[in-house]
Design a protein around this motif. Structure first.
Motif, PDB file in Angstrom:
ATOM      1  N   LYS A 174       0.838  -1.193   0.000  1.00 12.79           N
ATOM      2  CA  LYS A 174       0.000   0.000   0.000  1.00 12.79           C
ATOM      3  C   LYS A 174       0.872   1.242   0.000  1.00 12.79           C
ATOM      4  CE  LYS A 174      -3.885   0.107   2.151  1.00 12.79           C
ATOM      5  NZ  LYS A 174      -4.947   0.125   3.193  1.00 12.79           N
ATOM      6  N   LEU A 175       0.586   2.126  -0.942  1.00  7.09           N
ATOM      7  CA  LEU A 175       1.314   3.386  -1.066  1.00  7.09           C
ATOM      8  C   LEU A 175       0.705   4.418  -0.126  1.00  7.09           C
ATOM      9  CD1 LEU A 175       3.331   5.258  -2.760  1.00  7.09           C
ATOM     10  CD2 LEU A 175       1.307   5.848  -4.089  1.00  7.09           C
ATOM     11  N   HIS A 176       1.565   5.091   0.636  1.00  9.02           N
ATOM     12  CA  HIS A 176       1.139   6.170   1.520  1.00  9.02           C
ATOM     13  C   HIS A 176       1.788   7.458   1.020  1.00  9.02           C
ATOM     14  CE1 HIS A 176      -0.513   3.393   4.619  1.00  9.02           C
ATOM     15  NE2 HIS A 176       0.435   2.590   4.156  1.00  9.02           N
ATOM     16  N   PHE A 177       0.959   8.360   0.526  1.00 13.99           N
ATOM     17  CA  PHE A 177       1.450   9.616  -0.034  1.00 13.99           C
ATOM     18  C   PHE A 177       0.884  10.769   0.766  1.00 13.99           C
ATOM     19  CE2 PHE A 177       0.610  13.268  -2.806  1.00 13.99           C
ATOM     20  CZ  PHE A 177       1.883  13.549  -3.268  1.00 13.99           C
ATOM     21  N   SER A 178       1.749  11.715   1.088  1.00 13.74           N
ATOM     22  CA  SER A 178       1.330  12.887   1.849  1.00 13.74           C
ATOM     23  C   SER A 178       1.946  14.134   1.225  1.00 13.74           C
ATOM     24  CB  SER A 178       1.757  12.762   3.312  1.00 13.74           C
ATOM     25  OG  SER A 178       1.515  13.961   4.022  1.00 13.74           O
ATOM     26  N   CYS A 179       1.147  15.173   1.123  1.00 16.03           N
ATOM     27  CA  CYS A 179       1.623  16.457   0.597  1.00 16.03           C
ATOM     28  C   CYS A 179       1.031  17.553   1.474  1.00 16.03           C
ATOM     29  CB  CYS A 179       1.217  16.640  -0.860  1.00 16.03           C
ATOM     30  SG  CYS A 179       1.848  18.154  -1.612  1.00 16.03           S
ATOM     31  N   VAL A 180       1.895  18.323   2.130  1.00 19.01           N
ATOM     32  CA  VAL A 180       1.462  19.372   3.055  1.00 19.01           C
ATOM     33  C   VAL A 180       2.114  20.679   2.637  1.00 19.01           C
ATOM     34  CG1 VAL A 180       1.342  20.119   5.459  1.00 19.01           C
ATOM     35  CG2 VAL A 180       1.286  17.672   4.915  1.00 19.01           C
ATOM     36  N   ASN A 181       1.336  21.730   2.567  1.00 22.87           N
ATOM     37  CA  ASN A 181       1.894  23.049   2.255  1.00 22.87           C
ATOM     38  C   ASN A 181       1.174  24.130   3.052  1.00 22.87           C
ATOM     39  OD1 ASN A 181      -0.356  22.506   0.078  1.00 22.87           O
ATOM     40  ND2 ASN A 181      -0.128  24.737   0.174  1.00 22.87           N
ATOM     41  N   ASN A 182       1.895  25.194   3.366  1.00 23.04           N
ATOM     42  CA  ASN A 182       1.257  26.334   4.003  1.00 23.04           C
ATOM     43  C   ASN A 182       0.764  27.307   2.937  1.00 23.04           C
ATOM     44  OD1 ASN A 182       3.798  27.164   3.167  1.00 23.04           O
ATOM     45  ND2 ASN A 182       4.012  28.655   4.828  1.00 23.04           N
ATOM     46  N   TYR A 183      -0.179  28.143   3.297  1.00 25.79           N
ATOM     47  CA  TYR A 183      -0.711  29.103   2.336  1.00 25.79           C
ATOM     48  C   TYR A 183      -1.357  30.251   3.087  1.00 25.79           C
ATOM     49  CZ  TYR A 183      -5.479  27.499   3.265  1.00 25.79           C
ATOM     50  OH  TYR A 183      -6.671  27.207   3.885  1.00 25.79           O
ATOM     51  N   GLU A 184      -1.440  31.372   2.442  1.00 28.73           N
ATOM     52  CA  GLU A 184      -2.125  32.546   2.975  1.00 28.73           C
ATOM     53  C   GLU A 184      -3.450  32.679   2.251  1.00 28.73           C
ATOM     54  OE1 GLU A 184      -1.522  34.638   5.350  1.00 28.73           O
ATOM     55  OE2 GLU A 184       0.472  33.916   5.961  1.00 28.73           O
ATOM     56  N   PRO A 185      -4.563  32.563   2.967  1.00 26.35           N
ATOM     57  CA  PRO A 185      -5.867  32.690   2.302  1.00 26.35           C
ATOM     58  C   PRO A 185      -5.985  34.044   1.606  1.00 26.35           C
ATOM     59  CG  PRO A 185      -6.109  31.868   4.548  1.00 26.35           C
ATOM     60  CD  PRO A 185      -4.681  32.316   4.410  1.00 26.35           C
ATOM     61  N   HIS A 186      -6.536  34.024   0.412  1.00 24.95           N
ATOM     62  CA  HIS A 186      -6.737  35.260  -0.335  1.00 24.95           C
ATOM     63  C   HIS A 186      -7.965  35.101  -1.212  1.00 24.95           C
ATOM     64  CE1 HIS A 186      -4.914  32.776  -3.421  1.00 24.95           C
ATOM     65  NE2 HIS A 186      -5.235  33.685  -4.335  1.00 24.95           N
ATOM     66  N   GLU A 242      -2.804  25.677   6.634  1.00 27.42           N
ATOM     67  CA  GLU A 242      -2.136  24.490   6.118  1.00 27.42           C
ATOM     68  C   GLU A 242      -3.103  23.691   5.251  1.00 27.42           C
ATOM     69  OE1 GLU A 242       1.426  22.453   8.403  1.00 27.42           O
ATOM     70  OE2 GLU A 242      -0.488  21.507   8.900  1.00 27.42           O
ATOM     71  N   TYR A 243      -2.580  23.192   4.174  1.00 30.45           N
ATOM     72  CA  TYR A 243      -3.358  22.395   3.219  1.00 30.45           C
ATOM     73  C   TYR A 243      -2.739  21.008   3.190  1.00 30.45           C
ATOM     74  CZ  TYR A 243      -6.097  21.611  -1.069  1.00 30.45           C
ATOM     75  OH  TYR A 243      -6.991  21.160  -2.000  1.00 30.45           O
ATOM     76  N   ARG A 244      -3.543  19.978   3.529  1.00 30.64           N
ATOM     77  CA  ARG A 244      -3.022  18.620   3.659  1.00 30.64           C
ATOM     78  C   ARG A 244      -3.722  17.673   2.691  1.00 30.64           C
ATOM     79  NH1 ARG A 244      -0.198  17.027   8.126  1.00 30.64           N
ATOM     80  NH2 ARG A 244       0.317  18.686   9.631  1.00 30.64           N
ATOM     81  N   VAL A 245      -2.922  16.871   2.023  1.00 30.04           N
ATOM     82  CA  VAL A 245      -3.434  15.818   1.144  1.00 30.04           C
ATOM     83  C   VAL A 245      -2.848  14.494   1.617  1.00 30.04           C
ATOM     84  CG1 VAL A 245      -3.476  14.870  -1.177  1.00 30.04           C
ATOM     85  CG2 VAL A 245      -3.696  17.332  -0.845  1.00 30.04           C
ATOM     86  N   ALA A 246      -3.709  13.523   1.868  1.00 29.80           N
ATOM     87  CA  ALA A 246      -3.269  12.182   2.255  1.00 29.80           C
ATOM     88  C   ALA A 246      -3.917  11.182   1.308  1.00 29.80           C
ATOM     89  CB  ALA A 246      -3.644  11.885   3.701  1.00 29.80           C
ATOM     90  N   LEU A 247      -3.093  10.427   0.624  1.00 33.03           N
ATOM     91  CA  LEU A 247      -3.594   9.461  -0.362  1.00 33.03           C
ATOM     92  C   LEU A 247      -2.993   8.095  -0.084  1.00 33.03           C
ATOM     93  CD1 LEU A 247      -5.014   8.709  -3.056  1.00 33.03           C
ATOM     94  CD2 LEU A 247      -2.912   9.421  -4.230  1.00 33.03           C
ATOM     95  N   GLN A 248      -3.846   7.090  -0.104  1.00 34.36           N
ATOM     96  CA  GLN A 248      -3.405   5.693   0.034  1.00 34.36           C
ATOM     97  C   GLN A 248      -3.913   4.915  -1.166  1.00 34.36           C
ATOM     98  OE1 GLN A 248      -4.765   4.201   3.818  1.00 34.36           O
ATOM     99  NE2 GLN A 248      -3.229   5.333   4.981  1.00 34.36           N
ATOM    100  N   ILE A 249      -3.021   4.145  -1.775  1.00 39.50           N
ATOM    101  CA  ILE A 249      -3.368   3.329  -2.941  1.00 39.50           C
ATOM    102  C   ILE A 249      -2.817   1.928  -2.749  1.00 39.50           C
ATOM    103  CG2 ILE A 249      -3.118   3.039  -5.432  1.00 39.50           C
ATOM    104  CD1 ILE A 249      -2.672   6.009  -5.706  1.00 39.50           C
ATOM    105  N   GLN A 250      -3.660   0.931  -2.971  1.00 38.60           N
ATOM    106  CA  GLN A 250      -3.189  -0.438  -2.970  1.00 38.60           C
ATOM    107  C   GLN A 250      -2.580  -0.722  -4.331  1.00 38.60           C
ATOM    108  OE1 GLN A 250      -3.195  -2.663  -0.250  1.00 38.60           O
ATOM    109  NE2 GLN A 250      -1.771  -3.663  -1.670  1.00 38.60           N
TER     110      GLN A 250
END
Length: 344
Positions: free
Chosen positions: A283-295, A332-340
């Motif tokens: 199982k693939l565990h992918f994470s992408c986290v970035n900060n951002y300023e709302p606009h 903070e903007y978080r993406v968590a993806l799991q793929i078999q």
């Protein structure tokens, strides 16, 4: 749709099956019971009686079923079936029995209930199997059509990837060219490498995981050139090998969005963290986290197609074999993806 050769083969198989079915039913029609014993009575005129059933079955199976039942004209189908059954009984009672049993069964009418039971049992067996055969064939056609639609949709979604990637990067490249940045040639070289991968190595529905991760690293480095000294990008991998395959460019959109969101609202202190690992179950565990300023988005700002594209691709390629979570928390903007993943 089936090709003419496939259709001809299917029809031949159906008629062979129908022949075997009719012989089987005829075998049971011949069985009679005398003093608890099963006795086979085969007389040539029994073929004539059975031919009466065969004609009725052919009428129901190849005329009434496709013309009425399959077109949802149920009342007409039921009415014509009743008329067919009545016709079979009348032919048997008032024609065939008068000829072959003039002094016994043909001398008087044995009763509609008794005749109806025999006719319905034989026609029910013959017509029911034909209906089942058609249902299986239609289901196979539906499955093939779904596969064609799925392939067509995937092809359309894949065709959107390169234009979407080019659109975003050419805009960035234009701004660097206007500013006459010394990094412009390096960005062009990195863009060329990523496009080469997209054009020549992503033609298959799945690619080796290691090669895809290498491409993702180049992709991140290409975007990293654009933020210069305005922040930090972290990319980590664990247990990545060629033992597994993954759909090409399925992760790029999340990384691309991370850079786009971080740069659109802030000019410094950009933080982007991308991690990728594979556990012992594949199982693939992918994470992408970035900060951002709302606009507030400008009136002409494009909503983008990348995220919706990748969601559809995941649903088509990994049905019930993936989970995707996208969250906004504070700045903070978080993406968590799991793929078999699958093996080659």
């Amino acid at each position: 749709m089936d090709s003419p050769m496939q259709s001809k083969k299917t029809n031949r198989q159906e008629w062979i099956f129908q022949l075997i079915l009719h012989l089987t039913v005829f075998h049971f029609v011949l069985i009679d019971h005398e003093e608890g014993q099963m006795v086979y009575e085969l007389q040539w005129f029994q073929l004539v009686f059975f031919a009466n059933y065969v004609c009725a079955n052919l009428l129901i199976s190849y005329v009434l079923l496709p013309r009425f039942l399959y077109k949802k004209r149920h009342w007409e189908f039921g009415l014509y079936c009743m008329m067919t059954v009545v016709a079979v009984i009348l032919v048997e009672e008032f024609v065939l029995e008068k000829i072959f049993y003039p002094t016994t069964r043909g001398s008087d009418f044995q009763g509609a209930i008794l005749s109806l039971g025999e006719v319905l049992s034989v026609l029910g067996a013959l017509t029911g199997v034909k209906f089942a055969w058609d249902s299986i064939h239609r289901q196979r056609e539906i499955d093939e059509l779904r596969l064609v639609v799925k392939d067509s949709e995937l092809s359309f979604l894949n065709s959107q990837i390169n234009p979407h990637f080019l659109f975003n990067n050419l805009n960035n490249l234009y701004s660097y060219a206007v500013e006459q940045s010394p990094k412009t040639p390096e960005i062009i070289l990195g863009l060329s490498g990523v496009l080469r991968y997209m054009l020549y190595e992503c033609r298959e529905p799945f690619v080796p995981l290691l090669k895809e991760v290498e491409q993702l690293r180049n992709f991140i480095q290409l975007y990293e050139l654009q933020i210069e000294e305005r922040g930090a990008v972290d990319f980590t991998t664990k247990n990545v090998s060629d033992n597994y395959q993954i759909a090409p460019l399925i992760l790029n959109v999340f990384v691309e969005n991370a850079f786009k969101h971080s740069q659109s609202g802030q000019s410094d202190e950009i933080r982007i963290s991308v991690s990728l690992s594979v556990d012992a179950t594949g199982k693939l565990h992918f994470s992408c986290v970035n900060n951002y300023e709302p606009h507030e988005a400008s009136e002409g700002e494009s909503k983008g197609i990348g995220l919706e594209n990748v969601k559809k691709r995941l649903a088509l390629l990994y049905p019930e074999r993936h989970s995707l979570s996208i969250e906004k928390s504070g700045q903070e903007y978080r993406v968590a993806l799991q793929i078999q993943l699958q093996t080659p």
